[in-house]
Design a protein around this motif. Sequence first.
Motif, PDB file in Angstrom:
ATOM      1  N   VAL A  21       0.840  -1.199   0.000  1.00  0.00           N
ATOM      2  CA  VAL A  21       0.000   0.000   0.000  1.00  0.00           C
ATOM      3  C   VAL A  21       0.874   1.247   0.000  1.00  0.00           C
ATOM      4  O   VAL A  21       1.724   1.420   0.875  1.00  0.00           O
ATOM      5  CB  VAL A  21      -0.942   0.027   1.219  1.00  0.00           C
ATOM      6  N   ASP A  22       0.641   2.113  -0.974  1.00  0.00           N
ATOM      7  CA  ASP A  22       1.305   3.408  -1.044  1.00  0.00           C
ATOM      8  C   ASP A  22       0.288   4.467  -0.608  1.00  0.00           C
ATOM      9  O   ASP A  22      -0.605   4.832  -1.373  1.00  0.00           O
ATOM     10  CB  ASP A  22       1.787   3.671  -2.475  1.00  0.00           C
ATOM     11  N   ALA A  23       0.382   4.909   0.639  1.00  0.00           N
ATOM     12  CA  ALA A  23      -0.562   5.891   1.190  1.00  0.00           C
ATOM     13  C   ALA A  23       0.032   7.294   1.076  1.00  0.00           C
ATOM     14  O   ALA A  23       1.154   7.541   1.531  1.00  0.00           O
ATOM     15  CB  ALA A  23      -0.885   5.571   2.642  1.00  0.00           C
ATOM     16  N   ARG A  24      -0.732   8.191   0.464  1.00  0.00           N
ATOM     17  CA  ARG A  24      -0.263   9.559   0.238  1.00  0.00           C
ATOM     18  C   ARG A  24      -1.303  10.554   0.738  1.00  0.00           C
ATOM     19  O   ARG A  24      -2.509  10.294   0.673  1.00  0.00           O
ATOM     20  CB  ARG A  24      -0.026   9.821  -1.252  1.00  0.00           C
ATOM     21  N   ASP A  25      -0.812  11.672   1.234  1.00  0.00           N
ATOM     22  CA  ASP A  25      -1.706  12.775   1.587  1.00  0.00           C
ATOM     23  C   ASP A  25      -1.989  13.583   0.337  1.00  0.00           C
ATOM     24  O   ASP A  25      -1.063  14.058  -0.335  1.00  0.00           O
ATOM     25  CB  ASP A  25      -1.074  13.666   2.659  1.00  0.00           C
ATOM     26  N   PHE A  26      -3.266  13.721  -0.001  1.00  0.00           N
ATOM     27  CA  PHE A  26      -3.644  14.515  -1.165  1.00  0.00           C
ATOM     28  C   PHE A  26      -3.526  15.989  -0.792  1.00  0.00           C
ATOM     29  O   PHE A  26      -3.976  16.399   0.280  1.00  0.00           O
ATOM     30  CB  PHE A  26      -5.077  14.189  -1.584  1.00  0.00           C
ATOM     31  N   PRO A  27      -2.936  16.820  -1.633  1.00  0.00           N
ATOM     32  CA  PRO A  27      -2.744  18.226  -1.276  1.00  0.00           C
ATOM     33  C   PRO A  27      -4.076  18.948  -1.143  1.00  0.00           C
ATOM     34  O   PRO A  27      -5.103  18.476  -1.648  1.00  0.00           O
ATOM     35  CB  PRO A  27      -1.934  18.778  -2.458  1.00  0.00           C
ATOM     36  N   PRO A  28      -4.094  20.078  -0.456  1.00  0.00           N
ATOM     37  CA  PRO A  28      -5.330  20.876  -0.389  1.00  0.00           C
ATOM     38  C   PRO A  28      -5.886  21.099  -1.790  1.00  0.00           C
ATOM     39  O   PRO A  28      -5.141  21.362  -2.740  1.00  0.00           O
ATOM     40  CB  PRO A  28      -4.866  22.182   0.260  1.00  0.00           C
ATOM     41  N   LEU A  29      -7.187  20.965  -1.916  1.00  0.00           N
ATOM     42  CA  LEU A  29      -7.794  20.979  -3.232  1.00  0.00           C
ATOM     43  C   LEU A  29      -7.679  22.340  -3.901  1.00  0.00           C
ATOM     44  O   LEU A  29      -7.986  23.373  -3.297  1.00  0.00           O
ATOM     45  CB  LEU A  29      -9.265  20.579  -3.132  1.00  0.00           C
TER      46      LEU A  29
END
Length: 621
Positions: A21-29
């Motif tokens: 699993v590659d978990a990433r924080d999505f940047p502010p939209l």
Amino acid sequence: PYIRHNMAFTRQGFALTDDHVDARDFPPLASLNPATLVADSLTLKNMRLWDWRALESTYDQNQSFRQYYDFYDIDIDRYVVDGSIRQVMLALREMNPAAFSEKALTWVNQRQVYTHGYGVCMNPTNEFTAEGLPNYWLRDIPPVATHPEVAVTRPEVYFGELTRDHVYVRTGQQEFDYPKGDENAYARYEGSGGIPLGSGLRRLALAMRFDGIRQLTSADMTADSRLLFRREVRERVSRLAPFLQFDRDPYAVIVDGRMVIVIDAYTTSDHFPYSERQKGGLNYIRNSVKCVVDCHDGTVTVYAVDERDPILAAWRAAFPALIQSGSSMPAGLVAHLRYPEDLLGIQARVYATYHMTDPQVFYNKEDRWAIATESLGQAETQEMLPYYAVMRLPGEAKEEFVQILPFTPYTARGTSRNNMVGWIAGRCDGAHYGKLLVYRFPKQSLVYGPMQIEARIDQDAVISKDLTLWNQQGSSVIRGNLIVVPLEGALLYTKPIFLQATHSRMPELKRVVVASQERLGYGSSYAEALSDLIEQPLPGPLYHAVTGHWPTGGHTGAGLADSTSTTLTPGMSVDPERMIAARRLYRRYLELMGAGRAGEAGGVLEQLGRELGSAPTGGRN
């Protein structure tokens, strides 16, 4: 420590560890803008607008040709066509004995004449004719292909998902092949499948097992005749490998002109230490095996695709000739492997809880997720099913085939929080095959979930008016699946809307809704909806990507229609920019009237009148 053991071993049991699993924080939209859409034009080019329910009905209505043909299941795949990866939907045309009239259900017809289905239908997921019907890449009998990459040279379907009865081939009877005008075309089986009837004890044994005295006394049977049985693909592979569990959705693939069906298979256990058991009792699962069945001769090939799996290693030691190495799989088949639907559904349910890594947070279930829900219309909602998409993932260099499922916060019964908190994708291509990618959305800002987008659709004055009008007596609306894809720093939501007449099950695409965090776009085509979303004509490259042709006037032009100013009749023209402005004013007028603000609505109506009346000299809008 017990919680830590449970967390670690559950993630290991369901292949949710960091190496999978590659978990990433999505940047502010960020706001969606034309530049963002152009940068992801390959994703938009393959957006799935066709809903499988609408497409299955359409196939049945205009590609069945005879009552005994049936399209049992719509599959989603990707093919490289004209040098570009394209997402397609396809279905085999199988023989359905249940559709025969009672008089036609003779033993000879069922066992010797109507032995097989014929051909396949295929269309890209985002293309429609002017009538709202599929733009077929494979159609008709015999199959006609518009692209050589998807041509079929062996169209007979002797083994499939619907073919459950046994048949005899190479008998004295002619086999029905396909309808040909007022006549029928006939054929003789050319494959190597089945068992020769032979003579003596073998024929007697087969007669006792199947048709008894009928088979023994039939003048049509010879020693060269062959018996085809266990033709339903899931039953076929489960007889060969009963120690495996099988995915519920086999899918058809065209490889070098032949049609095959791929069935994902799993090794499972309910004895993996410390791992939390899920529905059905299992607490360990791996998609270690791919089974492939040839639709013409029934040949089954079993490939190991996860050779690190210890359970599979034990079975391979027991049956060394049964399971081949995945490295021997033909490249043409490798290109069509998919992340399985059942596996992603199971992993998503586990990950919704086990994404938490702090024991105290986990114990209190403070950040528990749930699989998002969507609306199907008429107050009907359901948990979203995993869906496939061809897209360029943020940060990646090129597009790929993935399977997607969004998450919302878990809420107790009677409460509702439908904002989106996560998004999981199973990757299907190249070195990324079998890996999971997770985006965690920012908690400090609202990210709309699918049901919140559905609510915005229902509250939009223009859209809700159309849906209410179309859902009158004589017709019904089919709301297609809501597709959520991440672009560079933004999210795009897409939902197709189909209209189906009550007396005819052949839905037509009527409208497309697209949405960002800020607004909705609505139109009779995907290009028109995107143009409405960004409130300007589409840039030329994007217009070409979603329509397949350039606007008249050059590659850098922009078009809501085929040109920047489409001539309708002499002296009458439509300017796309003024069309968009007029639509925006009309929508605002309906919103104000719906809110009871008639005075303000009157002012907007006057603006609309001035916009519509400000035609160029010599023209009329």
